[in-house]
Design a protein around this motif. Sequence first.
Motif, PDB file in Angstrom:
ATOM      1  N   ARG A  50      20.252 -42.779  12.808  1.00  0.00           N
ATOM      2  CA  ARG A  50      20.575 -41.997  11.602  1.00  0.00           C
ATOM      3  C   ARG A  50      19.169 -41.371  10.946  1.00  0.00           C
ATOM      4  NH1 ARG A  50      25.929 -42.897   9.090  1.00  0.00           N
ATOM      5  NH2 ARG A  50      27.155 -44.180  10.641  1.00  0.00           N
ATOM      6  N   ALA A  51      18.073 -42.212  11.122  1.00  0.00           N
ATOM      7  CA  ALA A  51      17.031 -41.256  10.308  1.00  0.00           C
ATOM      8  C   ALA A  51      16.346 -40.095  10.746  1.00  0.00           C
ATOM      9  CB  ALA A  51      15.618 -42.549  10.653  1.00  0.00           C
ATOM     10  N   ARG A  55      10.074 -42.771  12.606  1.00  0.00           N
ATOM     11  CA  ARG A  55       8.555 -43.214  12.252  1.00  0.00           C
ATOM     12  C   ARG A  55       8.575 -43.633  10.889  1.00  0.00           C
ATOM     13  NH1 ARG A  55       5.681 -38.722  15.344  1.00  0.00           N
ATOM     14  NH2 ARG A  55       7.243 -37.553  14.019  1.00  0.00           N
ATOM     15  N   ASP A  56       9.322 -43.064   9.904  1.00  0.00           N
ATOM     16  CA  ASP A  56       9.024 -43.231   8.660  1.00  0.00           C
ATOM     17  C   ASP A  56       9.679 -44.510   8.019  1.00  0.00           C
ATOM     18  OD1 ASP A  56       9.286 -42.805   5.782  1.00  0.00           O
ATOM     19  OD2 ASP A  56      10.023 -40.911   5.796  1.00  0.00           O
ATOM     20  N   PRO A  57       8.884 -45.428   7.680  1.00  0.00           N
ATOM     21  CA  PRO A  57       9.580 -46.869   7.301  1.00  0.00           C
ATOM     22  C   PRO A  57      10.432 -46.552   5.965  1.00  0.00           C
ATOM     23  CG  PRO A  57       7.227 -46.581   7.145  1.00  0.00           C
ATOM     24  CD  PRO A  57       7.428 -45.543   7.777  1.00  0.00           C
ATOM     25  N   PHE A  58       9.943 -45.714   5.185  1.00  0.00           N
ATOM     26  CA  PHE A  58      10.486 -45.564   3.743  1.00  0.00           C
ATOM     27  C   PHE A  58      11.777 -45.132   3.899  1.00  0.00           C
ATOM     28  CE2 PHE A  58       6.051 -45.987   3.094  1.00  0.00           C
ATOM     29  CZ  PHE A  58       5.840 -46.796   1.941  1.00  0.00           C
ATOM     30  N   GLU A  59      12.075 -44.151   4.796  1.00  0.00           N
ATOM     31  CA  GLU A  59      13.280 -43.347   5.047  1.00  0.00           C
ATOM     32  C   GLU A  59      14.338 -44.657   5.802  1.00  0.00           C
ATOM     33  OE1 GLU A  59      15.783 -40.179   7.555  1.00  0.00           O
ATOM     34  OE2 GLU A  59      13.652 -40.470   7.912  1.00  0.00           O
ATOM     35  N   ARG A 103       6.018 -49.443  15.097  1.00  0.00           N
ATOM     36  CA  ARG A 103       5.283 -49.752  14.056  1.00  0.00           C
ATOM     37  C   ARG A 103       6.134 -49.511  12.592  1.00  0.00           C
ATOM     38  NH1 ARG A 103       3.334 -51.191  10.079  1.00  0.00           N
ATOM     39  NH2 ARG A 103       1.688 -50.678   8.885  1.00  0.00           N
ATOM     40  N   ALA A 104       6.987 -48.573  12.497  1.00  0.00           N
ATOM     41  CA  ALA A 104       7.942 -48.356  11.365  1.00  0.00           C
ATOM     42  C   ALA A 104       8.863 -49.549  11.100  1.00  0.00           C
ATOM     43  CB  ALA A 104       8.833 -47.186  11.513  1.00  0.00           C
ATOM     44  N   THR A 105       9.312 -50.273  12.264  1.00  0.00           N
ATOM     45  CA  THR A 105      10.007 -51.412  12.260  1.00  0.00           C
ATOM     46  C   THR A 105       9.288 -52.649  10.882  1.00  0.00           C
ATOM     47  OG1 THR A 105      11.014 -51.108  14.245  1.00  0.00           O
ATOM     48  CG2 THR A 105      11.391 -53.505  13.114  1.00  0.00           C
TER      49      THR A 105
END
Length: 525
Positions: A50-51, A55-59, A103-105
């Motif tokens: 759903r992101a 790649r955006d960890p904050f989202e 990396r985002a995980t």
Amino acid sequence: MRLFASVPQLKTPAVPDEAREMARHPPAPHRDDAVFLPHVDAAALDVFARARDPRDPFELRDLWLGRVEHALGADALRPGLAERWRSARPLRTVDAEEVLGSRATVRMVKELFNWFFRDDLYGALRERSDVILSGGSVSEEVWGLPGALKQCVRYALDRDWYGYSDSRGRAAARSAVAGYENARIEEGGYDESEVAITMGGTAAISSLADLILTGPYGRPNDSGSRPPVLCAIPNYPPLVETSARRHPVRLVPLPSSGGRVSLAPLIEAIRPDTPMVLLQTAGNPTGAAVAEDELAALIRAAAPSCVVVLDECHEWLGPERRRSAARRSPHVVRVSSLSKAWSAPGLKVGWILADRRLVDEYHEYASTAFGGPPSFFYTVVEVLARMERWMAEGLVEPGAAECAEFEAGYRLRPDGLRAAYRSYRLERRAREESLRVVRAAAVAGLEDLPARVVPPLYSINATVQFPSFDDSYLCFRRLLHDTGVSVFPGVLTFCLGGGPVRVTTSRPWDDLALAFSRLGPGTSA
């Protein structure tokens, strides 16, 4: 001024009869066959799907939390996050391998970890947190430092021993640590050149990751690619994040059963150009331990250019065993600290053991990055290591030879050293015995709830799965709201599927008993 001029004051925690009675009921034998495996489930894949930008960890963090807030319904704390989740739609197909290699995980889990402590548990939800079983450390007010070590702190203060020092630590302390570790490992042979005193486990691994992955070990291979660091999971988010900031990382889920961790997936994942492996030798949160034969196989499978970093901080409060000689291999670094086994996380003191060449490189790194460890605690480390070595060797009473191990400046007398060692042994044995009893009683108390417990073989944590929850962060939020009891979400140890939570058993018995009484009727979603 004389070290141990007076007899240390004993601190032997009492264990209530209720706890001892509960501890007499061991875990059911059938549970030893159950396998615990950190995994990525469909719900976690849905977050990534759903992101808008996976790649955006904050989202990703906000979507994960939004799903939790949505599930809480009327008890939601942040309706904006819940609405964000409801408005999101699947945009792509994602598989588990993609999540484990992203990396985002790693950063998402670290940001959830930050949110848990900063914004929830000790932030907006602080007033609800009556019983905190999520801390992950021993209650120092009940099981604190032995009196002999407290005397070392006072002695160092009186001697004004807080100046500059060798960036690896004082030679006497390093020599004492080498002797202690030689008593615990097959085919010992460590000397002070293979030891460096550190500022605790987390800082040590962060420094090692920086040293290893920004140096020749982390350079691209012949094809120009950068093969990933392998991080076994479950694991501690700051340790994985500190590696991922410097190099690509792949998470490797390790199953455990009957108190033993299988290293087969990690061994299979190693490549000839793998630069580093990060492994906890006793798992957090499961308390399951690696077997020495499998650990030796892992070390053999890693190329000499691959540094195997062993986080040994949770490898205590379990069956005594000799460490294999494989742990002394030139490409292995062992990390220990006073945080868990000695109930002193706030001192930020520990040590690493490694090949002399790497310790020399670490000396240069430390002298450049932060100068050196806190010199104030060198006497604590030296005395602790010598007395622990004597206990491992079966020494009953130190004599003139043991007194001579310390430099003349301490002005030690045999009678003072004997009294200090006697009190240290009594406190250490009483402390471990009481922690084992409380841990066993806590597991029995959790078993009486509608919950599945993974009985720990080592350390102070137990993994618990309440059948009504398939999301560990939702479990934390709902239990806290309904009962005032805080547990630690499994997602914060990279258990990205299901609802396992961690319960720290080394808490005052009154807190544990209160938690059990409240959790009984409060375990439904």
